[in-house]
Design a protein around this motif. Structure first.
Motif, PDB file in Angstrom:
ATOM      1  N   UNK A  26      -0.389 -10.359  10.202  1.00 56.08           N
ATOM      2  CA  UNK A  26      -0.132 -11.076  11.457  1.00 56.08           C
ATOM      3  C   UNK A  26       1.349 -11.407  11.643  1.00 56.08           C
ATOM      4  N   UNK A  27       2.010 -11.935  10.609  1.00 53.22           N
ATOM      5  CA  UNK A  27       3.429 -12.296  10.750  1.00 53.22           C
ATOM      6  C   UNK A  27       4.309 -11.073  11.012  1.00 53.22           C
ATOM      7  N   UNK A  28       4.173  -9.981  10.223  1.00 48.92           N
ATOM      8  CA  UNK A  28       5.009  -8.809  10.543  1.00 48.92           C
ATOM      9  C   UNK A  28       4.715  -8.225  11.925  1.00 48.92           C
ATOM     10  N   UNK A  29       3.453  -8.290  12.375  1.00 45.71           N
ATOM     11  CA  UNK A  29       3.133  -7.798  13.713  1.00 45.71           C
ATOM     12  C   UNK A  29       3.798  -8.657  14.784  1.00 45.71           C
ATOM     13  N   UNK A  54      18.011  -1.684  16.196  1.00 45.71           N
ATOM     14  CA  UNK A  54      17.685  -2.955  15.526  1.00 45.71           C
ATOM     15  C   UNK A  54      16.185  -3.115  15.303  1.00 45.71           C
ATOM     16  N   UNK A  55      15.398  -2.213  15.837  1.00 47.40           N
ATOM     17  CA  UNK A  55      13.942  -2.249  15.615  1.00 47.40           C
ATOM     18  C   UNK A  55      13.563  -1.664  14.252  1.00 47.40           C
ATOM     19  N   UNK A  56      14.501  -0.999  13.596  1.00 53.72           N
ATOM     20  CA  UNK A  56      14.198  -0.363  12.310  1.00 53.72           C
ATOM     21  C   UNK A  56      13.797  -1.394  11.268  1.00 53.72           C
ATOM     22  N   UNK A  57      14.523  -2.504  11.193  1.00 53.15           N
ATOM     23  CA  UNK A  57      14.222  -3.515  10.168  1.00 53.15           C
ATOM     24  C   UNK A  57      12.821  -4.124  10.338  1.00 53.15           C
ATOM     25  N   UNK A  60      10.292  -1.618   9.288  1.00 51.57           N
ATOM     26  CA  UNK A  60      10.271  -1.436   7.830  1.00 51.57           C
ATOM     27  C   UNK A  60       9.502  -2.574   7.156  1.00 51.57           C
ATOM     28  N   UNK A  61       9.689  -3.793   7.646  1.00 48.45           N
ATOM     29  CA  UNK A  61       8.951  -4.951   7.099  1.00 48.45           C
ATOM     30  C   UNK A  61       7.453  -4.753   7.308  1.00 48.45           C
ATOM     31  N   UNK A  67       1.714  -1.409   3.207  1.00 47.54           N
ATOM     32  CA  UNK A  67       1.597  -0.750   1.907  1.00 47.54           C
ATOM     33  C   UNK A  67       1.217  -1.755   0.817  1.00 47.54           C
ATOM     34  N   UNK A  68       1.852  -2.906   0.819  1.00 48.94           N
ATOM     35  CA  UNK A  68       1.542  -3.949  -0.171  1.00 48.94           C
ATOM     36  C   UNK A  68       0.096  -4.401  -0.058  1.00 48.94           C
TER      37      UNK A  68
END
Length: 196
Positions: A26-29, A54-57, A60-61, A67-68
């Motif tokens: 939820x937080x990364x989304x 700037x959307x790359x970071x 990536x998160x 994956x985690x």
């Protein structure tokens, strides 16, 4: 999932194999949605495409968290509970069913609404309490452990004589493949030989 059949002990069967709830994403989304709004507005105002870099970071998160999440596994077998985690370095915690003293679950109001919670195991080991965070259906996970523990207690011991040599061969195979340590092999071998 990374838990494989080679990691199972002789006669061991998987009862449940799960990972963390989707809620951990939820937080990364939200970070990606907010970033897209800000970066999109800036790119529109400047009439340039470079701010979209700037959307790359945030992406990536999000990828890392996905994956985690897939690499944090919770496995219940007919002999033990396994918590395996890690992307590059893998860590594993095993709790034999006969060493589990207490099982508890916690579920907040938000967790009840979204279907996740925590399950804790209190064992007789030095590690004490181990928590499994963000479990989907924590009550079902807890009940599965209880059922497997009761089944383990009620299961008859291996019959003396004919099963022991076969089990020793299987244990040696697990040791040779580095699935169990030499110390674990010796402990289990000693228990099996006592049954002769």
């Amino acid at each position: 999932m990374t838990f494989s059949k080679e990691q199972l002990l002789p006669g061991e069967k998987v009862a449940l194999d799960t990972c963390q709830s989707w809620v951990v994403l939820a937080k990364p989304l939200l970070l990606n949605v907010a970033s897209a709004a800000v970066v999109g507005t800036i790119a529109y105002q400047l009439a340039a495409g470079w701010p979209l870099l700037f959307m790359v970071f945030p992406l990536a998160v999000l990828g890392w968290e996905m994956l985690s999440r897939r690499r944090e596994e919770y496995i219940i077998t007919n002999r033990r509970v396994v918590k395996q985690e890690g992307v590059f370095t893998v860590q594993s915690f095993d709790a034999p069913l006969d060493k589990i003293n207490n099982i508890f679950h916690e579920q907040s109001l938000q967790g009840r609404i979204l279907g996740y919670g925590s399950v804790g195991l209190e064992t007789a080991s030095e590690q004490g309490t181990t928590k499994f965070q963000y479990i989907p259906d924590p009550v079902g996970f807890k009940n599965c452990i209880v059922r497997q523990r009761e089944g383990y207690k009620a299961a008859p011991e291996a019959t003396a004589g004919e099963d022991v040599p076969r089990l020793l061969d299987q244990l040696a195979s697990l040791r040779d493949r580095k699935i169990i340590s030499d110390q674990e092999f010796e402990e289990k071998k000693k228990r099996l030989l006592e049954k002769l």
